[in-house]
Design an enzyme around this catalytic site. Structure first.
Site, short mmCIF file in Angstrom:
data_model
loop_
_atom_site.label_atom_id
_atom_site.label_comp_id
_atom_site.label_asym_id
_atom_site.label_seq_id
_atom_site.Cartn_x
_atom_site.Cartn_y
_atom_site.Cartn_z
N ARG A 59 0.92 -1.20 0.01
CA ARG A 59 0.20 0.23 0.00
C ARG A 59 0.90 1.09 -0.03
O ARG A 59 0.30 2.33 -0.61
CB ARG A 59 -1.02 0.08 1.09
CG ARG A 59 -2.01 -0.96 0.99
CD ARG A 59 -2.96 -1.26 2.16
NE ARG A 59 -2.43 -1.62 3.25
CZ ARG A 59 -2.16 -3.08 3.82
NH1 ARG A 59 -2.55 -3.96 2.70
NH2 ARG A 59 -1.54 -3.24 4.93
N GLU A 96 6.37 -10.81 14.31
CA GLU A 96 5.66 -11.41 15.60
C GLU A 96 6.25 -12.90 15.73
O GLU A 96 6.62 -13.47 16.80
CB GLU A 96 4.26 -11.36 15.78
CG GLU A 96 3.91 -11.81 16.87
CD GLU A 96 2.34 -11.35 17.15
OE1 GLU A 96 1.55 -11.71 18.33
OE2 GLU A 96 1.58 -10.69 16.06
#
Length: 176
Positions: A59, A96
């Site tokens: 994006r 993560e």
């Protein structure tokens, strides 16, 4: 009068339970909203003497391309590993649960060029930090980092500022 934040949709529990996904596709899909975001990001970049805008996949390409056009400078994509042809350099960063890699063409930035790093959303700052390191490895000078959305609780802005970066964002959302 609407703000950039008003154009962004929140989708609860995506992609995992407990996550509040901030969906900028609704911002991009609205002409007034998209123009507002680009105008504000260009305004924040004024006075930085920018040679190139680097956008983070994916994006960041949408915002970065529009900003580069408005600033009259070149656009450089920073892509996920394996997406760029030709000679490139890579930078790994932690996620993560694991690691990811971003890449940039070796000839995308000349030494001394002044670069604005752009993405839609700033969370932990890991992808942005990897992008900064790529630009710096090519001899570019990152003159600012610009994001449409900040998630301040995840610490990305603080992480980038600790690297000496100027960080601009159009809006912030509480929660992850």
């Amino acid at each position: 009068m609407k703000t950039v934040k008003d154009y962004i949709r929140t989708i609860p529990n995506f992609p995992h339970e407990g996550i509040m996904f901030r969906d900028v596709t609704t911002l991009f899909g609205d002409g007034a909203g998209f123009s507002l975001a680009v105008d504000q990001m260009v305004e924040a970049a004024q006075g930085r003497d920018i040679d190139k805008v680097a956008g983070l996949e994916a994006r960041g390409f949408i915002l970065g391309g529009a900003i580069a056009h408005r600033l009259g400078c070149g656009f450089v994509p920073i892509r996920k590993a394996g997406k760029l042809p030709g000679s490139k350099i890579s930078e790994a960063y932690l996620l993560e649960y694991g690691e990811a890699v971003v890449e940039i063409h070796e000839d995308a930035i000349e030494p001394g060029e002044r670069v604005l790093l752009v993405d839609d959303l700033l969370a932990t700052g890991g992808t942005a930090e990897a992008g900064i390191r790529l630009i710096e490895r090519l001899g570019g000078q990152v003159v600012g980092c610009s994001f449409a959305v900040d998630l301040p609780e995840l610490g990305g802005a603080a992480r980038l500022r600790a690297m000496g970066m100027d960080v601009d964002m159009l809006c912030a959302f509480d929660g992850a």
